[in-house]
Design an enzyme around this catalytic site. Sequence first.
Site, PDB file in Angstrom:
ATOM      1  N   ASP A 127       8.298  29.875  47.493  1.00 52.60           N
ATOM      2  CA  ASP A 127       8.505  30.378  46.126  1.00 52.60           C
ATOM      3  C   ASP A 127       7.234  30.966  45.515  1.00 52.60           C
ATOM      4  OD1 ASP A 127      11.115  29.426  46.383  1.00 52.60           O
ATOM      5  OD2 ASP A 127      10.560  27.464  45.593  1.00 52.60           O
ATOM      6  N   GLU A 128       6.390  31.537  46.350  1.00 51.24           N
ATOM      7  CA  GLU A 128       5.131  32.135  45.860  1.00 51.24           C
ATOM      8  C   GLU A 128       5.366  33.492  45.205  1.00 51.24           C
ATOM      9  OE1 GLU A 128       5.637  31.135  48.997  1.00 51.24           O
ATOM     10  OE2 GLU A 128       4.155  29.588  49.475  1.00 51.24           O
ATOM     11  N   LYS A 130       7.147  35.954  47.293  1.00 55.20           N
ATOM     12  CA  LYS A 130       7.168  36.848  48.467  1.00 55.20           C
ATOM     13  C   LYS A 130       8.143  37.995  48.272  1.00 55.20           C
ATOM     14  CE  LYS A 130       8.411  33.272  50.907  1.00 55.20           C
ATOM     15  NZ  LYS A 130       8.214  32.167  49.982  1.00 55.20           N
ATOM     16  N   LYS A 159       9.155  39.446  45.562  1.00 52.43           N
ATOM     17  CA  LYS A 159       8.605  40.461  44.661  1.00 52.43           C
ATOM     18  C   LYS A 159       7.597  41.355  45.392  1.00 52.43           C
ATOM     19  CE  LYS A 159       5.413  41.456  41.127  1.00 52.43           C
ATOM     20  NZ  LYS A 159       4.941  41.473  39.777  1.00 52.43           N
ATOM     21  N   GLY A 200      15.208  31.602  48.840  1.00 50.10           N
ATOM     22  CA  GLY A 200      15.701  32.248  47.622  1.00 50.10           C
ATOM     23  C   GLY A 200      14.602  33.138  47.093  1.00 50.10           C
ATOM     24  N   HIS A 201      14.823  34.437  47.138  1.00 50.34           N
ATOM     25  CA  HIS A 201      13.798  35.394  46.733  1.00 50.34           C
ATOM     26  C   HIS A 201      14.315  36.177  45.537  1.00 50.34           C
ATOM     27  CE1 HIS A 201      12.446  35.298  51.234  1.00 50.34           C
ATOM     28  NE2 HIS A 201      12.252  34.154  50.616  1.00 50.34           N
ATOM     29  N   GLN A 247      10.128  30.774  53.349  1.00 49.49           N
ATOM     30  CA  GLN A 247       9.391  29.500  53.255  1.00 49.49           C
ATOM     31  C   GLN A 247       7.882  29.804  53.282  1.00 49.49           C
ATOM     32  OE1 GLN A 247      12.295  29.380  55.758  1.00 49.49           O
ATOM     33  NE2 GLN A 247      13.333  29.076  53.842  1.00 49.49           N
ATOM     34  N   VAL A 304      17.537  28.539  44.876  1.00 49.33           N
ATOM     35  CA  VAL A 304      18.702  28.169  45.690  1.00 49.33           C
ATOM     36  C   VAL A 304      19.443  26.987  45.087  1.00 49.33           C
ATOM     37  CG1 VAL A 304      19.411  27.355  47.999  1.00 49.33           C
ATOM     38  CG2 VAL A 304      17.595  29.052  47.774  1.00 49.33           C
ATOM     39  N   GLY A 351      18.403  25.178  42.113  1.00 46.45           N
ATOM     40  CA  GLY A 351      18.199  24.949  40.680  1.00 46.45           C
ATOM     41  C   GLY A 351      17.350  23.716  40.384  1.00 46.45           C
ATOM     42  N   ARG A 352      16.827  23.048  41.425  1.00 46.48           N
ATOM     43  CA  ARG A 352      16.033  21.829  41.191  1.00 46.48           C
ATOM     44  C   ARG A 352      14.724  22.171  40.499  1.00 46.48           C
ATOM     45  NH1 ARG A 352      15.541  19.411  47.140  1.00 46.48           N
ATOM     46  NH2 ARG A 352      15.531  21.632  47.641  1.00 46.48           N
ATOM     47  N   PRO A 353      14.246  21.295  39.596  1.00 45.74           N
ATOM     48  CA  PRO A 353      12.924  21.545  39.011  1.00 45.74           C
ATOM     49  C   PRO A 353      11.868  21.490  40.107  1.00 45.74           C
ATOM     50  CG  PRO A 353      13.875  19.481  38.171  1.00 45.74           C
ATOM     51  CD  PRO A 353      14.875  20.071  39.113  1.00 45.74           C
ATOM     52  N   LYS A 392       1.691  35.119  39.651  1.00 44.70           N
ATOM     53  CA  LYS A 392       1.916  34.240  38.504  1.00 44.70           C
ATOM     54  C   LYS A 392       0.620  33.864  37.778  1.00 44.70           C
ATOM     55  CE  LYS A 392       6.014  32.155  38.660  1.00 44.70           C
ATOM     56  NZ  LYS A 392       7.219  31.395  39.003  1.00 44.70           N
ATOM     57  N   SER A 446      -0.486  39.477  40.525  1.00 41.72           N
ATOM     58  CA  SER A 446       0.787  39.703  39.841  1.00 41.72           C
ATOM     59  C   SER A 446       0.741  38.947  38.513  1.00 41.72           C
ATOM     60  CB  SER A 446       1.913  39.195  40.741  1.00 41.72           C
ATOM     61  OG  SER A 446       3.123  39.149  40.046  1.00 41.72           O
TER      62      SER A 446
END
Length: 436
Positions: free
Chosen positions: A13-14, A16, A18, A40-41, A225, A301, A303-305, A332, A414
Amino acid sequence: MSNLAVLGLQWGDEGKGKIIDLVAEHFDIVVRCQGGNNAGHTVKAGGQVFKLSLVPSGILRPGKISVVGNGVVIDPRAFMEEVDGLRDKGVPVDGNLLVSNRAHVVFPYHPVMERSTEASPGGRRIGTTARGIGPCYEDKAARRGIRVADLLSTDTFPDRFRSIAKEKAAVAAAAGIEGPTWDTDASVAGYLEMAERLRPFVRDTTRYLNDAIRQGKRLLFEGAQATMLDIDFGTYPFLTSSNATAGGLCTGSGVSPRMLHDIVGVAKAYATRVGEGPFATEVTGPSGDSLRAAGAEFGTVTGRPRRCGWLDLPLLRYAHAINHLSTLFVTKLDVLDSLDRIPVCTGYRYKGSPIDWMPAVAEEYAEVQPVYEELRGWNSPTPTIRDFGRLPQAAKDYIAFVQDRIEVEIGGVSTGPDRDQSIIRPGSVLARIAGA
Ligand code: GDP
Ligand code: IMO
Ligand code: MG
């Protein structure tokens, strides 16, 4: 013509997706090589938000070919749902999206098996995405998997599936698995239907990619991943079941390492992790909550925090060693905009002594004490800045500090989710790659 890979360096979730979307315009073909719909991208482009999972993020760039390589595990229903969603949004997917005939298929017994290992009292819960990814790779390694080409052989597929499903049912019964399992007859019918929907996308993508290389086409490899979730180099066993580091790009596509010319590592300006497992720089309590809120850190994917923490430089040095990066894209940065002071982990201590390499054992890594240095925050908004020189001085100092400690160029920054909220530093390796 030079090819490029974009890889995550932390726990996924870095951003990638984007970055792939940003640089894809300079390439002809975008290839996914491992993982499945555990990825999940999220890509924001043209005022729309796209959540991609199995389909490479290059799909959003007209005229590019997107390839789902042999190393990916494919749930055909999830794939077709994603394809239908893209069609509904007006994204072309016919003729420009190819799926490997060698990729392994995820079946309904895979998530059931996963549920049992995740719930097992004696086992170690990983906090997986529950998509059946691990059990599908297990079957691949055990040489009893069913590949896309087998699914498309519709005369032999039903018997093959029934015999494996029977074995799985016996295992499930012996393990006392509770809750819904699967209906074998309905699965056969459903997968035969899916086979026909999938058929137009299927090719020998390895041959396709190697022919394209001979024709001088440029390839962009899309990582899913990240290094710390890699089956060999991550925080074993709290990781995914494929090689998310550079080597996985070759085995997952059938393209030689000699054809991988540059590698862009993607790292957040801080750190996150979803699921279980050690996380040396994790911050709990109000500071962690405010990072999560500022970065909207909830899984694409599930929705978990996401667990949040500070930037970990020893981890990034390790990821650089494993992947031998050409350049680094820091995402970020804007999430840190309102902080006065920013802690950065510059080293680890284990049982009182400094260590300079990632421990191989998760239990040891869990006991590592991070050593922090505090850097000055910039306390001003960065999302509208498009020019590196215009970033606040403290933000430039933060970038310079990270670059010096990891000993790799930071070629891109970014400052927001949109495609255009990206800064590529003039004169950087990244500028050369993107412009070449
Ligand atoms: P991936 O799995 O590496 O592709 O990353 P994800 O898409 O799962 O998670 C990254 C999230 O951060 C997505 O929601 C992106 O839209 C968002 N994002 C990407 N870059 C930036 C950035 O620079 N700033 C902010 N605020 N959000 C970003
Ligand atoms: P992208 O490509 C973040 C994590 C899960 C769990 C572990 C194993 O979006 O960066 P799995 O379902 O793969 O067996 O789960 O790996 N995980 C991810 N975390 N981003 C991902 O992908 C992930 N894919 C798997 O949360 O801890
Ligand atoms: Mg993600």
